[in-house]
Motif scaffolding. Structure first.
Motif, PDB file in Angstrom:
ATOM      1  N   ALA A  46       0.832  -1.202   0.000  1.00 33.89           N
ATOM      2  CA  ALA A  46       0.000   0.000   0.000  1.00 33.89           C
ATOM      3  C   ALA A  46       0.870   1.258   0.000  1.00 33.89           C
ATOM      4  O   ALA A  46       0.545   2.254  -0.662  1.00 33.89           O
ATOM      5  N   GLN A  47       1.984   1.220   0.736  1.00 34.27           N
ATOM      6  CA  GLN A  47       2.888   2.360   0.751  1.00 34.27           C
ATOM      7  C   GLN A  47       3.498   2.601  -0.624  1.00 34.27           C
ATOM      8  O   GLN A  47       3.597   3.738  -1.085  1.00 34.27           O
ATOM      9  N   LEU A  48       3.890   1.510  -1.290  1.00 31.75           N
ATOM     10  CA  LEU A  48       4.456   1.636  -2.637  1.00 31.75           C
ATOM     11  C   LEU A  48       3.418   2.188  -3.612  1.00 31.75           C
ATOM     12  O   LEU A  48       3.704   3.081  -4.408  1.00 31.75           O
ATOM     13  N   TYR A  49       2.202   1.627  -3.554  1.00 33.82           N
ATOM     14  CA  TYR A  49       1.139   2.066  -4.454  1.00 33.82           C
ATOM     15  C   TYR A  49       0.760   3.530  -4.203  1.00 33.82           C
ATOM     16  O   TYR A  49       0.250   4.201  -5.098  1.00 33.82           O
ATOM     17  N   GLY A  50       1.008   4.014  -2.992  1.00 38.28           N
ATOM     18  CA  GLY A  50       0.643   5.377  -2.652  1.00 38.28           C
ATOM     19  C   GLY A  50       1.688   6.411  -3.011  1.00 38.28           C
ATOM     20  O   GLY A  50       1.456   7.613  -2.849  1.00 38.28           O
ATOM     21  N   LYS A  51       2.832   5.986  -3.532  1.00 37.41           N
ATOM     22  CA  LYS A  51       3.883   6.929  -3.903  1.00 37.41           C
ATOM     23  C   LYS A  51       3.422   7.825  -5.048  1.00 37.41           C
ATOM     24  O   LYS A  51       2.805   7.350  -6.003  1.00 37.41           O
ATOM     25  N   PRO A  52       3.730   9.113  -5.005  1.00 34.14           N
ATOM     26  CA  PRO A  52       3.288  10.015  -6.077  1.00 34.14           C
ATOM     27  C   PRO A  52       4.056   9.838  -7.379  1.00 34.14           C
ATOM     28  O   PRO A  52       3.539  10.148  -8.453  1.00 34.14           O
ATOM     29  N   ASP A  53       5.300   9.375  -7.290  1.00 35.82           N
ATOM     30  CA  ASP A  53       6.136   9.248  -8.485  1.00 35.82           C
ATOM     31  C   ASP A  53       5.961   7.875  -9.134  1.00 35.82           C
ATOM     32  O   ASP A  53       5.466   6.932  -8.515  1.00 35.82           O
ATOM     33  N   ASP A  54       6.385   7.775 -10.393  1.00 39.85           N
ATOM     34  CA  ASP A  54       6.376   6.484 -11.079  1.00 39.85           C
ATOM     35  C   ASP A  54       7.273   5.506 -10.327  1.00 39.85           C
ATOM     36  O   ASP A  54       8.331   5.883  -9.792  1.00 39.85           O
ATOM     37  N   LEU A  55       6.857   4.243 -10.297  1.00 39.80           N
ATOM     38  CA  LEU A  55       7.662   3.224  -9.628  1.00 39.80           C
ATOM     39  C   LEU A  55       8.862   2.862 -10.490  1.00 39.80           C
ATOM     40  O   LEU A  55       8.736   2.682 -11.706  1.00 39.80           O
TER      41      LEU A  55
END
Length: 334
Positions: free
Chosen positions: A264-273
């Motif tokens: 969930a933390q990764l998915y919530g990042k504003p930048d592209d993964l």
């Protein structure tokens, strides 16, 4: 004229090859009626300009075999088979635009080659052509258009989920029922109608197709994370890159596990993964149980589908061949 039930059942690859041989000439003949503006992108999408070949033709095969299941030859179901393939590809052309996918079936997507506007209009043209081809078959047209409405609603839900953090598994399953299961169910129902099947046969075959369609989406979501690009023809981690709330992802996010919270933390990042983050996201989905759960669901749906098929009292050879296709769907790698 019914099919000779004494003829040995074919394997799934043989069935798909047979379906392609029957359907592709009719598909080419139908698309030749398109305007000159949309022929180039359409032919590119189907693989007719570079020799790459079209897709799996699963839905046409289901329509043709459903006609055989109720005692007919496959030919009366050819219009149904062609139109479900047109509608399926209408949805793919739009999907690629919405998802921003640059490749499909090992070639550049239409929007990458011809532009977004042309890709959307080519998809619209395929949908209009499908409706035109069934104009004199109102019962089949109604089944198809209801499925299209369900498909569009499923796609809308898929888009809405991207902006929500509270999507649950039940909602995700409902989305997949519209996005994928509806058209496979319609394929079987239209084939059964074309073949002169009884009301209960049509109902059971539609349910068979819907269960298989849902299994298809579970497996498709697995391939959207772990599928090999060389096999699937789609970018690696494509669903994770687009922050899709796919079935295994939602199961992981709602798992209550440490891995689910990290995802969930990764998915919530504003930048592209980044590439390492995408690989980590895939590990977290698996660690949270999403991968195992999705495959188990596909297996259970397969068994439910086969029960529905048997309840339709189909011709033995058609039942064996529809079973072969169902097993292929639930355990495919592309």
């Amino acid at each position: 004229m019914s099919v000779d039930v004494a003829t040995p059942a074919r394997t799934a690859p043989e069935i798909l090859s047979w379906s392609r041989d029957l359907v592709e000439p009719e598909l080419r003949s139908a698309t030749a009626r398109l305007s000159e503006s949309v022929k180039p992108p359409t032919y590119h999408h189907f693989g007719w300009t570079d020799g790459g070949g079209s897709g799996k033709v699963l839905r046409p095969a289901m329509a043709l075999l459903s006609a055989e299941a109720v005692g007919s030859a496959p030919e009366p179901a050819l219009p149904a088979a062609v139109t479900v393939e047109l509608v399926h590809n209408f949805s793919l052309l739009h999907d690629d635009v919405v998802d921003g996918d640059a490749t499909r079936r090992h070639r550049a997507t239409v929007w990458k080659v011809f532009g977004v506007g042309t890709a959307i209009l080519a998809g619209d043209a395929l949908l209009a052509l499908a409706a035109e081809l069934l104009a004199e078959r109102p019962a089949q047209l109604r089944i198809l258009m209801i499925a299209v409405a369900d498909l569009i609603e499923g796609q809308c839900a898929d888009l809405r989920f991207e902006d929500r953090d509270d999507v649950d598994v039940a909602e995700c399953r409902d989305m997949a029922k519209g996005k994928t299961a509806a058209l496979l169910g319609a394929s079987c129902a239209m084939g059964a109608v074309a073949g002169g099947g009884g009301r209960e046969q049509i109902r059971q075959l539609r349910s068979f197709g819907e269960e298989i369609g849902l299994a298809f989406q579970f497996v498709d979501d697995l391939l959207g994370i772990w599928g090999e690009q060389a096999v699937t023809g789609k970018p690696v981690y494509s669903d994770l890159r687009n922050r899709k709330k796919s079935l295994p992802v939602v199961a992981a996010l709602r798992s209550g596990t440490r891995e689910g919270r990290q995802l969930a933390q990764l998915y919530g990042k504003p930048d592209d993964l980044t590439s390492p983050e995408l690989a980590r996201a895939a590990e977290l989905v698996e660690g949270a149980g999403g991968r195992r759960w999705a495959q188990e669901q596909a297996d259970q749906l397969l068994e439910k589908a086969l029960s529905r098929l048997h309840a339709a009292v189909p011709r033995p050879r058609a039942e064996a061949e529809l079973t072969a296709l169902a097993r292929l769907v639930a355990r495919r790698d592309r």
